[in-house]
Design a protein around this motif. Structure first.
Motif, PDB file in Angstrom:
ATOM      1  N   ASP A   1       2.216   1.192   5.542  1.00  0.00           N
ATOM      2  CA  ASP A   1       1.189   0.559   4.718  1.00  0.00           C
ATOM      3  C   ASP A   1       1.392   0.960   3.260  1.00  0.00           C
ATOM      4  OD1 ASP A   1       0.235  -0.319   7.096  1.00  0.00           O
ATOM      5  OD2 ASP A   1      -1.689   0.729   7.001  1.00  0.00           O
ATOM      6  N   LEU A   2       1.596  -0.030   2.393  1.00  0.00           N
ATOM      7  CA  LEU A   2       1.797   0.219   0.974  1.00  0.00           C
ATOM      8  C   LEU A   2       0.936  -0.737   0.159  1.00  0.00           C
ATOM      9  CD1 LEU A   2       5.681   0.570   0.927  1.00  0.00           C
ATOM     10  CD2 LEU A   2       4.066   2.403   0.472  1.00  0.00           C
ATOM     11  N   SER A   3       0.561  -0.305  -1.033  1.00  0.00           N
ATOM     12  CA  SER A   3      -0.175  -1.162  -1.959  1.00  0.00           C
ATOM     13  C   SER A   3       0.554  -1.176  -3.290  1.00  0.00           C
ATOM     14  CB  SER A   3      -1.605  -0.652  -2.155  1.00  0.00           C
ATOM     15  OG  SER A   3      -2.329  -0.727  -0.958  1.00  0.00           O
ATOM     16  N   PHE A   4       0.783  -2.382  -3.825  1.00  0.00           N
ATOM     17  CA  PHE A   4       1.490  -2.535  -5.101  1.00  0.00           C
ATOM     18  C   PHE A   4       0.582  -3.242  -6.100  1.00  0.00           C
ATOM     19  CE2 PHE A   4       4.732  -2.396  -1.830  1.00  0.00           C
ATOM     20  CZ  PHE A   4       5.609  -1.455  -2.329  1.00  0.00           C
ATOM     21  N   GLY A   5       0.657  -2.816  -7.367  1.00  0.00           N
ATOM     22  CA  GLY A   5      -0.158  -3.424  -8.408  1.00  0.00           C
ATOM     23  C   GLY A   5       0.669  -4.295  -9.328  1.00  0.00           C
ATOM     24  N   ALA A   6       0.123  -5.458  -9.665  1.00  0.00           N
ATOM     25  CA  ALA A   6       0.757  -6.355 -10.649  1.00  0.00           C
ATOM     26  C   ALA A   6      -0.299  -6.771 -11.651  1.00  0.00           C
ATOM     27  CB  ALA A   6       1.344  -7.575  -9.942  1.00  0.00           C
ATOM     28  N   ALA A   7       0.163  -7.101 -12.849  1.00  0.00           N
ATOM     29  CA  ALA A   7      -0.765  -7.471 -13.916  1.00  0.00           C
ATOM     30  C   ALA A   7      -1.566  -8.715 -13.547  1.00  0.00           C
ATOM     31  CB  ALA A   7       0.000  -7.698 -15.219  1.00  0.00           C
ATOM     32  N   TYR A   8      -2.754  -8.848 -14.160  1.00  0.00           N
ATOM     33  CA  TYR A   8      -3.583 -10.015 -13.910  1.00  0.00           C
ATOM     34  C   TYR A   8      -2.880 -11.291 -14.345  1.00  0.00           C
ATOM     35  CZ  TYR A   8      -7.942  -7.846 -12.342  1.00  0.00           C
ATOM     36  OH  TYR A   8      -8.902  -7.211 -11.591  1.00  0.00           O
ATOM     37  N   GLU A   9      -2.005 -11.178 -15.341  1.00  0.00           N
ATOM     38  CA  GLU A   9      -1.317 -12.357 -15.857  1.00  0.00           C
ATOM     39  C   GLU A   9      -0.203 -12.847 -14.929  1.00  0.00           C
ATOM     40  OE1 GLU A   9      -1.613  -9.479 -17.512  1.00  0.00           O
ATOM     41  OE2 GLU A   9      -3.290 -10.016 -18.846  1.00  0.00           O
ATOM     42  N   ALA A  10       0.222 -12.027 -13.995  1.00  0.00           N
ATOM     43  CA  ALA A  10       1.344 -12.401 -13.113  1.00  0.00           C
ATOM     44  C   ALA A  10       0.924 -13.518 -12.167  1.00  0.00           C
ATOM     45  CB  ALA A  10       1.816 -11.184 -12.328  1.00  0.00           C
ATOM     46  N   ASP A  11       1.896 -14.402 -11.870  1.00  0.00           N
ATOM     47  CA  ASP A  11       1.645 -15.500 -10.935  1.00  0.00           C
ATOM     48  C   ASP A  11       1.475 -14.926  -9.526  1.00  0.00           C
ATOM     49  OD1 ASP A  11       2.421 -17.535  -8.892  1.00  0.00           O
ATOM     50  OD2 ASP A  11       2.595 -18.809 -10.665  1.00  0.00           O
ATOM     51  N   THR A  12       0.310 -15.143  -8.942  1.00  0.00           N
ATOM     52  CA  THR A  12      -0.012 -14.559  -7.634  1.00  0.00           C
ATOM     53  C   THR A  12       0.954 -15.018  -6.547  1.00  0.00           C
ATOM     54  OG1 THR A  12      -2.360 -14.373  -8.185  1.00  0.00           O
ATOM     55  CG2 THR A  12      -1.766 -14.385  -5.838  1.00  0.00           C
ATOM     56  N   ASP A  13       1.225 -16.321  -6.489  1.00  0.00           N
ATOM     57  CA  ASP A  13       2.134 -16.835  -5.466  1.00  0.00           C
ATOM     58  C   ASP A  13       3.519 -16.226  -5.603  1.00  0.00           C
ATOM     59  OD1 ASP A  13       0.114 -18.410  -4.460  1.00  0.00           O
ATOM     60  OD2 ASP A  13       0.682 -20.180  -5.616  1.00  0.00           O
ATOM     61  N   LYS A  14       3.936 -16.036  -6.850  1.00  0.00           N
ATOM     62  CA  LYS A  14       5.254 -15.459  -7.097  1.00  0.00           C
ATOM     63  C   LYS A  14       5.310 -14.013  -6.621  1.00  0.00           C
ATOM     64  CE  LYS A  14       8.599 -14.631 -10.813  1.00  0.00           C
ATOM     65  NZ  LYS A  14       8.861 -14.755 -12.274  1.00  0.00           N
ATOM     66  N   VAL A  15       4.262 -13.255  -6.919  1.00  0.00           N
ATOM     67  CA  VAL A  15       4.226 -11.849  -6.506  1.00  0.00           C
ATOM     68  C   VAL A  15       4.278 -11.745  -4.977  1.00  0.00           C
ATOM     69  CG1 VAL A  15       2.874  -9.718  -6.487  1.00  0.00           C
ATOM     70  CG2 VAL A  15       2.976 -11.104  -8.566  1.00  0.00           C
ATOM     71  N   VAL A  16       3.476 -12.566  -4.303  1.00  0.00           N
ATOM     72  CA  VAL A  16       3.457 -12.544  -2.842  1.00  0.00           C
ATOM     73  C   VAL A  16       4.818 -12.914  -2.277  1.00  0.00           C
ATOM     74  CG1 VAL A  16       2.466 -13.628  -0.784  1.00  0.00           C
ATOM     75  CG2 VAL A  16       0.984 -12.983  -2.676  1.00  0.00           C
ATOM     76  N   LYS A  17       5.459 -13.942  -2.885  1.00  0.00           N
ATOM     77  CA  LYS A  17       6.779 -14.377  -2.413  1.00  0.00           C
ATOM     78  C   LYS A  17       7.816 -13.269  -2.590  1.00  0.00           C
ATOM     79  CE  LYS A  17      10.259 -18.027  -2.894  1.00  0.00           C
ATOM     80  NZ  LYS A  17      11.368 -17.077  -2.947  1.00  0.00           N
ATOM     81  N   VAL A  18       7.793 -12.604  -3.734  1.00  0.00           N
ATOM     82  CA  VAL A  18       8.744 -11.523  -3.996  1.00  0.00           C
ATOM     83  C   VAL A  18       8.563 -10.394  -2.984  1.00  0.00           C
ATOM     84  CG1 VAL A  18       9.337  -9.681  -5.627  1.00  0.00           C
ATOM     85  CG2 VAL A  18       9.072 -12.027  -6.438  1.00  0.00           C
ATOM     86  N   LEU A  19       7.318 -10.031  -2.738  1.00  0.00           N
ATOM     87  CA  LEU A  19       7.058  -8.940  -1.792  1.00  0.00           C
ATOM     88  C   LEU A  19       7.441  -9.335  -0.365  1.00  0.00           C
ATOM     89  CD1 LEU A  19       3.622  -7.607  -3.127  1.00  0.00           C
ATOM     90  CD2 LEU A  19       5.861  -6.509  -3.328  1.00  0.00           C
TER      91      LEU A  19
ATOM     92  N   TYR B   1      -1.802  -5.723  -4.231  1.00  0.00           N
ATOM     93  CA  TYR B   1      -1.260  -6.474  -3.102  1.00  0.00           C
ATOM     94  C   TYR B   1      -0.916  -5.493  -1.976  1.00  0.00           C
ATOM     95  CZ  TYR B   1      -0.780 -10.191  -6.549  1.00  0.00           C
ATOM     96  OH  TYR B   1      -1.043 -11.136  -7.526  1.00  0.00           O
ATOM     97  N   SER B   2      -1.392  -5.787  -0.769  1.00  0.00           N
ATOM     98  CA  SER B   2      -1.126  -4.915   0.387  1.00  0.00           C
ATOM     99  C   SER B   2       0.091  -5.408   1.149  1.00  0.00           C
ATOM    100  CB  SER B   2      -2.336  -4.885   1.326  1.00  0.00           C
ATOM    101  OG  SER B   2      -3.416  -4.219   0.724  1.00  0.00           O
ATOM    102  N   VAL B   3       0.941  -4.463   1.514  1.00  0.00           N
ATOM    103  CA  VAL B   3       2.130  -4.748   2.316  1.00  0.00           C
ATOM    104  C   VAL B   3       2.060  -3.876   3.570  1.00  0.00           C
ATOM    105  CG1 VAL B   3       4.642  -4.606   2.443  1.00  0.00           C
ATOM    106  CG2 VAL B   3       3.540  -5.350   0.321  1.00  0.00           C
ATOM    107  N   LYS B   4       2.132  -4.517   4.727  1.00  0.00           N
ATOM    108  CA  LYS B   4       2.099  -3.793   5.998  1.00  0.00           C
ATOM    109  C   LYS B   4       3.282  -4.261   6.840  1.00  0.00           C
ATOM    110  CE  LYS B   4      -2.968  -3.787   5.792  1.00  0.00           C
ATOM    111  NZ  LYS B   4      -3.131  -2.393   5.367  1.00  0.00           N
ATOM    112  N   ALA B   5       4.156  -3.324   7.167  1.00  0.00           N
ATOM    113  CA  ALA B   5       5.376  -3.669   7.902  1.00  0.00           C
ATOM    114  C   ALA B   5       5.580  -2.708   9.062  1.00  0.00           C
ATOM    115  CB  ALA B   5       6.581  -3.630   6.964  1.00  0.00           C
ATOM    116  N   TRP B   6       5.905  -3.274  10.230  1.00  0.00           N
ATOM    117  CA  TRP B   6       6.139  -2.448  11.417  1.00  0.00           C
ATOM    118  C   TRP B   6       7.607  -2.040  11.497  1.00  0.00           C
ATOM    119  CZ3 TRP B   6       2.574  -0.503  14.730  1.00  0.00           C
ATOM    120  CH2 TRP B   6       1.269  -1.013  14.619  1.00  0.00           C
ATOM    121  N   VAL B   7       7.820  -0.773  11.846  1.00  0.00           N
ATOM    122  CA  VAL B   7       9.180  -0.226  11.937  1.00  0.00           C
ATOM    123  C   VAL B   7       9.264   0.706  13.143  1.00  0.00           C
ATOM    124  CG1 VAL B   7       9.484  -0.325   9.437  1.00  0.00           C
ATOM    125  CG2 VAL B   7       8.630   1.777  10.485  1.00  0.00           C
TER     126      VAL B   7
END
Length: 267
Positions: free
Chosen positions: A174-192, A222-228
């Motif tokens: 479980d990880l949380s990443f921060g991006a600026a308010y100005e960043a494109d939300t869809d782009k951030v989600v796609k990158v992650l 943005y929350s990232v949850k990945a199973w390993v």
């Protein structure tokens, strides 16, 4: 004239008692040896923890020999009621003096029987985290991540919450990443999502989770949850943190200052 017959008559019951006691001792030791042998074979075939096996054999052997000793004393004509009372009183006094050790002994038996963890597991208990090196009858030895050795009383472990990080084959990062308010939300989600899906150690099932999770003071979180697999947990954990920084830089996604707002590990 000395009446030898009188002394012989007096000695006969004593000699008879001694002979019976010796016979009982020999037969008793033979029977105890047979019982312990049978018990050892059963214990060796069982899936019981190896640390517990010698203690069960030793405890059974001592208990049987104490009972044999009391029986022999009774055959010699000695009143065993007073002897048992003395033993009970002594046992009670010793029990009070060593109650912490007895609690740890009982806790060790519980841990070795129920097996909430085993040697090699990574656990968190009693304020300490580390790898279990040995489960002893009184203490459990844990090596912390900075290579300190902690001896945790088994009585405490058997009566407290224990987190076992390696009991399951898989874990979730479980990880949380921060991006600026100005960043494109869809782009951030796609990158992650691309970052997570392209990592070779991240499992396909369950499917990784990437979503906006919080409007913080200086960033969108943005929350990232990945199973390993459990053994890959820390490799993936650090890989994703490093990959996120590189990908954000490549995609010109601004990471707000201060750095402590960028990502927060959640256990």
């Amino acid at each position: 004239m000395i009446d030898y017959q009188k002394y012989i008559d007096m000695a006969m019951p004593v000699a008879k008692s001694i002979a019976m006691a010796l016979l009982a001792l020999i037969l008793g030791l033979m029977i105890i040896k047979w019982i312990i042998g049978k018990l050892r074979k059963y214990v060796d075939r069982s899936s019981m923890d190896p640390t517990l096996k010698p203690f069960i054999l030793s405890l059974t052997d001592i208990s049987l020999k104490v009972l044999l000793a009391i029986s022999i004393i009774s055959l010699l004509g000695i009143d065993t009621n007073s002897l048992v009372a003395v033993i009970a009183a002594a046992g009670f006094a010793v029990g009070l003096a060593l109650k912490e050790y007895l609690a740890n002994f009982a806790g060790g038996v519980i841990l070795l029987t129920l097996r909430p963890f085993k040697v090699g597991d990574v656990i968190e208990a009693n304020g300490y985290s580390g790898t279990v090196e040995a489960i002893q009858i009184l203490y459990t030895r844990v090596a912390t991540f900075d290579n300190k050795v902690v001896l945790i009383p088994n009585g405490v472990l058997s009566n407290s919450s224990i987190t076992n990080f390696t009991l399951k084959d898989t874990r979730r990062v479980d990880l949380s990443f921060g991006a600026a308010y100005e960043a494109d939300t869809d782009k951030v989600v796609k990158v992650l999502k691309d970052m997570v899906n392209n990592h070779p150690l991240v499992l396909v099932e369950p499917e990784p989770f990437v979503r906006m999770s919080e409007h913080a003071d200086s960033a969108i979180i943005y929350s990232v949850k990945a199973w390993v697999k459990t053994d890959d947990y820390w490799s993936v954990y650090f890989d994703l943190i490093e990959a996120a920084k590189r990908r954000f830089d490549e995609e010109n996604i601004s990471i707000p200052y201060p750095q402590r707002d960028v990502y927060v590990y959640q256990k």
